[in-house]
Scaffold this active site. Structure first.
Site, PDB file in Angstrom:
ATOM      1  N   CYS A   2       0.831  -1.206   0.000  1.00  0.00           N
ATOM      2  CA  CYS A   2       0.000   0.000   0.000  1.00  0.00           C
ATOM      3  C   CYS A   2       0.867   1.258   0.000  1.00  0.00           C
ATOM      4  O   CYS A   2       2.023   1.222   0.399  1.00  0.00           O
ATOM      5  CB  CYS A   2      -0.880   0.026   1.241  1.00  0.00           C
ATOM      6  SG  CYS A   2      -1.846  -1.465   1.470  1.00  0.00           S
ATOM      7  N   ARG A  27       4.446   0.214  -6.831  1.00  0.00           N
ATOM      8  CA  ARG A  27       4.463  -0.710  -5.708  1.00  0.00           C
ATOM      9  C   ARG A  27       3.427  -1.820  -5.884  1.00  0.00           C
ATOM     10  O   ARG A  27       3.483  -2.820  -5.178  1.00  0.00           O
ATOM     11  CB  ARG A  27       4.150   0.046  -4.406  1.00  0.00           C
ATOM     12  CG  ARG A  27       5.184   1.100  -4.081  1.00  0.00           C
ATOM     13  CD  ARG A  27       4.619   2.124  -3.119  1.00  0.00           C
ATOM     14  NE  ARG A  27       4.401   1.547  -1.806  1.00  0.00           N
ATOM     15  CZ  ARG A  27       5.180   1.790  -0.753  1.00  0.00           C
ATOM     16  NH1 ARG A  27       6.201   2.572  -0.862  1.00  0.00           N
ATOM     17  NH2 ARG A  27       4.917   1.250   0.406  1.00  0.00           N
ATOM     18  N   TRP A  75      -3.121  -2.542  -1.494  1.00  0.00           N
ATOM     19  CA  TRP A  75      -2.786  -3.880  -1.995  1.00  0.00           C
ATOM     20  C   TRP A  75      -3.435  -4.835  -1.004  1.00  0.00           C
ATOM     21  O   TRP A  75      -2.990  -4.982   0.127  1.00  0.00           O
ATOM     22  CB  TRP A  75      -1.272  -4.047  -2.042  1.00  0.00           C
ATOM     23  CG  TRP A  75      -0.828  -5.238  -2.823  1.00  0.00           C
ATOM     24  CD1 TRP A  75      -0.675  -5.318  -4.179  1.00  0.00           C
ATOM     25  CD2 TRP A  75      -0.464  -6.511  -2.308  1.00  0.00           C
ATOM     26  NE1 TRP A  75      -0.243  -6.561  -4.529  1.00  0.00           N
ATOM     27  CE2 TRP A  75      -0.113  -7.319  -3.398  1.00  0.00           C
ATOM     28  CE3 TRP A  75      -0.422  -7.057  -1.024  1.00  0.00           C
ATOM     29  CZ2 TRP A  75       0.286  -8.640  -3.258  1.00  0.00           C
ATOM     30  CZ3 TRP A  75      -0.031  -8.366  -0.870  1.00  0.00           C
ATOM     31  CH2 TRP A  75       0.328  -9.149  -1.994  1.00  0.00           C
ATOM     32  N   ASN A 101      -1.185   1.924   6.231  1.00  0.00           N
ATOM     33  CA  ASN A 101      -0.323   0.856   5.689  1.00  0.00           C
ATOM     34  C   ASN A 101       0.069  -0.033   6.851  1.00  0.00           C
ATOM     35  O   ASN A 101       0.381   0.482   7.929  1.00  0.00           O
ATOM     36  CB  ASN A 101       0.973   1.422   5.107  1.00  0.00           C
ATOM     37  CG  ASN A 101       0.772   2.072   3.773  1.00  0.00           C
ATOM     38  OD1 ASN A 101      -0.338   2.120   3.268  1.00  0.00           O
ATOM     39  ND2 ASN A 101       1.850   2.577   3.198  1.00  0.00           N
ATOM     40  N   GLY A 102       0.124  -1.349   6.618  1.00  0.00           N
ATOM     41  CA  GLY A 102       0.551  -2.264   7.683  1.00  0.00           C
ATOM     42  C   GLY A 102      -0.560  -3.227   8.041  1.00  0.00           C
ATOM     43  O   GLY A 102      -1.552  -3.360   7.310  1.00  0.00           O
ATOM     44  N   GLU A 480      17.466 -23.571  -5.214  1.00  0.00           N
ATOM     45  CA  GLU A 480      16.958 -22.208  -5.390  1.00  0.00           C
ATOM     46  C   GLU A 480      18.115 -21.226  -5.671  1.00  0.00           C
ATOM     47  O   GLU A 480      17.986 -20.321  -6.497  1.00  0.00           O
ATOM     48  CB  GLU A 480      16.145 -21.796  -4.147  1.00  0.00           C
ATOM     49  CG  GLU A 480      15.731 -20.333  -4.066  1.00  0.00           C
ATOM     50  CD  GLU A 480      14.808 -19.851  -5.182  1.00  0.00           C
ATOM     51  OE1 GLU A 480      14.410 -20.663  -6.036  1.00  0.00           O
ATOM     52  OE2 GLU A 480      14.526 -18.641  -5.216  1.00  0.00           O
ATOM     53  N   LYS A 484      18.391 -18.854  -8.954  1.00  0.00           N
ATOM     54  CA  LYS A 484      18.583 -17.390  -8.894  1.00  0.00           C
ATOM     55  C   LYS A 484      19.735 -16.986  -9.793  1.00  0.00           C
ATOM     56  O   LYS A 484      19.639 -16.040 -10.553  1.00  0.00           O
ATOM     57  CB  LYS A 484      18.901 -16.927  -7.466  1.00  0.00           C
ATOM     58  CG  LYS A 484      17.774 -16.876  -6.493  1.00  0.00           C
ATOM     59  CD  LYS A 484      16.813 -15.722  -6.649  1.00  0.00           C
ATOM     60  CE  LYS A 484      15.690 -16.022  -7.584  1.00  0.00           C
ATOM     61  NZ  LYS A 484      14.663 -16.937  -7.260  1.00  0.00           N
ATOM     62  N   GLU A 487      18.853 -17.473 -13.659  1.00  0.00           N
ATOM     63  CA  GLU A 487      17.814 -16.647 -14.275  1.00  0.00           C
ATOM     64  C   GLU A 487      18.202 -15.185 -14.409  1.00  0.00           C
ATOM     65  O   GLU A 487      17.768 -14.530 -15.352  1.00  0.00           O
ATOM     66  CB  GLU A 487      16.439 -16.816 -13.597  1.00  0.00           C
ATOM     67  CG  GLU A 487      16.311 -16.290 -12.205  1.00  0.00           C
ATOM     68  CD  GLU A 487      14.914 -16.496 -11.615  1.00  0.00           C
ATOM     69  OE1 GLU A 487      13.929 -16.511 -12.356  1.00  0.00           O
ATOM     70  OE2 GLU A 487      14.817 -16.630 -10.388  1.00  0.00           O
ATOM     71  N   HIS A 503      28.906 -39.607  -8.459  1.00  0.00           N
ATOM     72  CA  HIS A 503      28.168 -40.496  -9.356  1.00  0.00           C
ATOM     73  C   HIS A 503      28.075 -39.907 -10.767  1.00  0.00           C
ATOM     74  O   HIS A 503      27.219 -40.333 -11.543  1.00  0.00           O
ATOM     75  CB  HIS A 503      26.783 -40.794  -8.778  1.00  0.00           C
ATOM     76  CG  HIS A 503      26.863 -41.500  -7.457  1.00  0.00           C
ATOM     77  ND1 HIS A 503      27.252 -42.816  -7.345  1.00  0.00           N
ATOM     78  CD2 HIS A 503      26.683 -41.057  -6.187  1.00  0.00           C
ATOM     79  CE1 HIS A 503      27.265 -43.156  -6.062  1.00  0.00           C
ATOM     80  NE2 HIS A 503      26.932 -42.105  -5.338  1.00  0.00           N
ATOM     81  N   LYS A 602       7.048 -12.474 -14.961  1.00  0.00           N
ATOM     82  CA  LYS A 602       6.804 -12.575 -13.522  1.00  0.00           C
ATOM     83  C   LYS A 602       5.762 -13.650 -13.220  1.00  0.00           C
ATOM     84  O   LYS A 602       5.884 -14.385 -12.256  1.00  0.00           O
ATOM     85  CB  LYS A 602       6.342 -11.211 -12.996  1.00  0.00           C
ATOM     86  CG  LYS A 602       6.111 -11.164 -11.499  1.00  0.00           C
ATOM     87  CD  LYS A 602       7.419 -11.265 -10.748  1.00  0.00           C
ATOM     88  CE  LYS A 602       7.250 -11.409  -9.257  1.00  0.00           C
ATOM     89  NZ  LYS A 602       8.412 -12.086  -8.647  1.00  0.00           N
TER      90      LYS A 602
HETATM   91  C1  AGP Z   1      11.650 -17.527  -9.665  1.00  0.00           C
HETATM   92  O1  AGP Z   1      12.556 -16.523  -9.477  1.00  0.00           O
HETATM   93  C2  AGP Z   1      10.835 -17.445 -10.867  1.00  0.00           C
HETATM   94  N1  AGP Z   1      10.351 -16.176 -11.177  1.00  0.00           N
HETATM   95  C3  AGP Z   1       9.859 -18.594 -11.061  1.00  0.00           C
HETATM   96  O2  AGP Z   1      10.534 -19.791 -10.899  1.00  0.00           O
HETATM   97  C4  AGP Z   1       8.591 -18.601 -10.180  1.00  0.00           C
HETATM   98  O3  AGP Z   1       8.929 -18.922  -8.861  1.00  0.00           O
HETATM   99  C5  AGP Z   1       7.601 -19.617 -10.768  1.00  0.00           C
HETATM  100  O4  AGP Z   1       7.247 -19.220 -12.066  1.00  0.00           O
HETATM  101  C6  AGP Z   1       6.364 -19.779  -9.930  1.00  0.00           C
HETATM  102  O5  AGP Z   1       5.633 -18.592  -9.847  1.00  0.00           O
HETATM  103  P1  AGP Z   1       4.466 -18.428  -8.816  1.00  0.00           P
HETATM  104  O6  AGP Z   1       5.072 -18.524  -7.448  1.00  0.00           O
HETATM  105  O7  AGP Z   1       3.890 -17.080  -9.090  1.00  0.00           O
HETATM  106  O8  AGP Z   1       3.504 -19.534  -9.045  1.00  0.00           O
END
Ligand code: AGP
Length: 607
Positions: A2, A27, A75, A101-102, A480, A484, A487, A503, A602
């Site tokens: 927010c 935001r 939000w 906000n909060g 993970e 990171k 990507e 292996h 995203k």
């Molecule tokens: C991670 O950095 C990515 N953007 C991607 O793997 C993401 O986590 C995945 O597409 C799942 O998205 P979601 O959490 O919105 O379902």
């Protein structure tokens, strides 16, 4: 998250409020509103959707007279994104309007109390209790009413308040949510983010937690929580407008990494009450949980890795077997899911196509479903029988950071809650609760302990391939960490269970191949140490992630990143943070478009 703006002076307030709200659009929000005071009356205009709708409704503010007012972008957290739930909220007698906000953690009990006292509620928000409390406590003195009101609130709040009996005055309150005062000439402002102010003034006062301010066109007074005046320094904003939109950070990703202590706190703390973990939003009873023979976690990308990391805590603490499946695989795998299965689906956006399909498939097979979602009102949240929202705020960078950590935090909390609900006696219960409460602090330590990461990035940024290794949770976090890295920096990076190296993968290790070794679990430290020695003897350059006083690892690794000591069951929430920073700085070294990496979106709404 927010956004808040406030203006008082001689000009018409509404156009200035609308302009400030536009600056806060980045935001993320789903509704907006303004309240303006004119000749002893407060008029409120609210819309769902874009600020453009609010501009249309108010004829760019020209249809709303008055020289003092407050505005908000919401939000949604408590209650859907509707006009009723949008801010500003008005008191029953119409004399007060507030923006917030909060999160007010004790809003349910306050709401009950206020209803008993005859107040009626127009929204489902936690915020509305505040404006009714102000009305209840106001006896001609706003400062006194604010002190009495804030004494009743638990949680985080930045507040903007106007009162029709105090023409031209704005009140601003800060507790664990940012709020900045803007000092102009014959006009003054406040905002949750300097972005909304820089077009008007570069002179600002940063409020501290527990402080509140009284603003009129020609005065700015700040008080502590007891009402004692506080002398404040006026600072000058030197950032350009664009930088301020990212809160001063160069990229949204870095901003979001830094926001993690607050995001994890917002997710965890409302769910711990009197030393007990509570999920008031869940409809699962002890009987339901005792019928469950297995948990299946499904998700995509980082959300899937959040499930991999939490599997250890879930199995160890709740004693329920856990399978973690990629949603894109589960949907076509004729899965062994029935009405004795609890399907946990994880999604930051709540709109990922494969995740939605897997959820539907599991429901069709009779599974109970529970979604962990960040975006309120999203498709996944609507489809699942139960929803736990992560309160990470909007995530703008494509590479998730605070989305992932808040998801793992929720899963860790669920492990303890499931066990407790099922009557499993565990003497570690108080310890688990304390560890969970400490996670935001531990994340902050992990950020503070790793100032050498930009220099490490300079050393490793032009590597051909990077290998991440670890065991158990360390392995899950490696997955993970490697994602990171690939990507946003476009470097080939792979994660392997450390014991698997010999292996096959060890064939790829040559002179100076970087191996990022995660060693944050004392019980299996010696085992990972052996793997470090194996790769080192083939020429690898080892960058280890461990505790500062872990001499065995410190003495063998070439380079180090650190985390504070955390229970290995919950440590994924903290361990990932240095890896996010490493990926960020490597990508920066490589000149990559960090917030919008190539080929990625995203929210992946197609299969
Ligand atoms: C991670 O950095 C990515 N953007 C991607 O793997 C993401 O986590 C995945 O597409 C799942 O998205 P979601 O959490 O919105 O379902």
């Amino acid at each position: 998250m927010c956004g808040i703006v406030g203006f008082t002076g001689e000009q018409s307030a509404a156009p200035i409020l609308l302009d400030g709200l536009k600056k806060l659009e980045y935001r993320g929000y789903d509704s907006a509103g303004i309240a303006v005071m004119d000749h002893g009356c407060i008029s409120v205009n609210k819309v769902t959707g874009r600020i453009a709708n609010l501009c249309e409704k108010t004829k760019d503010g020209t249809a709303v007279p008055g020289a003092a007012g407050i505005g908000h972008t919401r939000w949604a957290t408590h209650g859907a994104p509707t006009e009723e739930n949008a801010h500003p909220h008005l008191s029953n007698d119409g004399r007060f309007a507030i923006v917030h906000n909060g999160i007010i953690e004790n809003y349910l009990s306050l709401r009950e109390e206020l209803i008993k006292d005859g107040y009626h509620f127009d929204s489902e928000t936690d915020t509305e209790v505040i404006v009714h409390l102000i009305e209840m406590y106001y006896k001609g003195d706003m400062r006194d009413a604010l002190i009495r009101t804030t004494n009743r609130l638990r949680g985080s709040y930045a507040l903007g308040v106007i009162c029709s009996e105090e023409p031209g005055k704005l009140y601003a309150v800060r507790e664990a949510s940012p709020l900045i005062l803007g000092v102009g000439v014959d006009e003054n402002y406040f905002a949750s983010d300097v972005t909304a102010l820089v077009n008007y003034t570069r002179n600002v006062i940063y409020l501290e937690d527990g402080e509140f301010a009284e603003l009129s066109g020609n005065s700015v007074k700040v008080f502590d929580c007891l009402g004692k005046p506080v002398e404040k320094k006026v600072s000058r904003i030197l950032w350009d407008v664009q930088a301020a939109e990212k809160g001063g950070y160069e990229h949204f990703m870095l901003k979001e990494i830094m926001e993690q202590p607050g995001a994890v706190k917002a997710t965890i703390s409302p769910r711990i009450k009197d030393g007990k973990i509570v999920f008031e939003e869940l409809k699962l009873t002890a009987k339901d949980l005792l019928r469950i023979r297995k948990i299946v976690i499904t998700a995509c990308g980082s959300a899937y890795y959040a499930g991999c990391a939490a599997k250890y805590a879930l199995e160890k603490i709740s004693h329920i077997p856990v399978e973690v499946e990629l949603a894109s695989e589960l949907r076509y795998s004729d899965p062994m899911i029935d009405n004795h299965t609890l399907l946990i689906v994880i999604s930051q956006s709540g709109e990922t196509a494969d995740t939605i399909a897997a959820l539907k498939e599991a429901k069709a097979r009779g599974a109970r479903t529970l979604a962990i979602v960040n975006v309120v009102g999203s498709t996944v949240a609507k489809l699942a029988d139960n929803v736990v929202y992560t309160w990470a705020g909007p995530e703008i960078a494509v590479a998730t950071t605070k989305g992932y950590t808040t998801q793992v935090a929720v899963l860790c909390m669920l492990s303890v809650w499931f066990a407790d609900m099922m009557g499993i006696e565990d003497e570690n219960y108080p310890k688990y609760v304390k560890e969970l409460q400490a996670l935001p602090r531990m994340i902050q330590h992990a950020i503070d302990m790793n100032s050498s990461i930009p220099a490490l990035a300079k050393k490793y940024h032009d590597s051909k391939s990077l290998f991440f290794i670890g065991r158990n949770t360390d392995y899950a976090v490696s997955l993970e960490g490697a994602l990171k890295m690939k990507e946003i920096s476009y470097l080939h990076s792979e994660a392997y269970a450390a014991g698997e190296l010999k292996h096959g993968t060890i064939a790829l290790i040559e002179e100076h191949t970087p191996v990022i070794a995660l060693c944050c679990n004392p019980a299996i430290m010696e085992k990972t140490l052996s793997n470090i020695v194996e790769v080192k003897s083939r020429g690898a350059e080892v960058l280890a992630l461990t505790f500062r006083n872990n001499q065995k690892i410190v003495s063998v690794a070439d380079d180090l990143m650190f985390i504070p000591k955390v229970d290995p069951l919950f440590s994924a929430v903290v361990e990932i943070v240095p890896l996010q920073l490493l990926a960020y700085y490597v990508a920066k070294e490589n000149g990559c478009d960090i917030d919008k990496p190539k080929n990625l979106a995203k929210s992946v709404t197609v299969e």
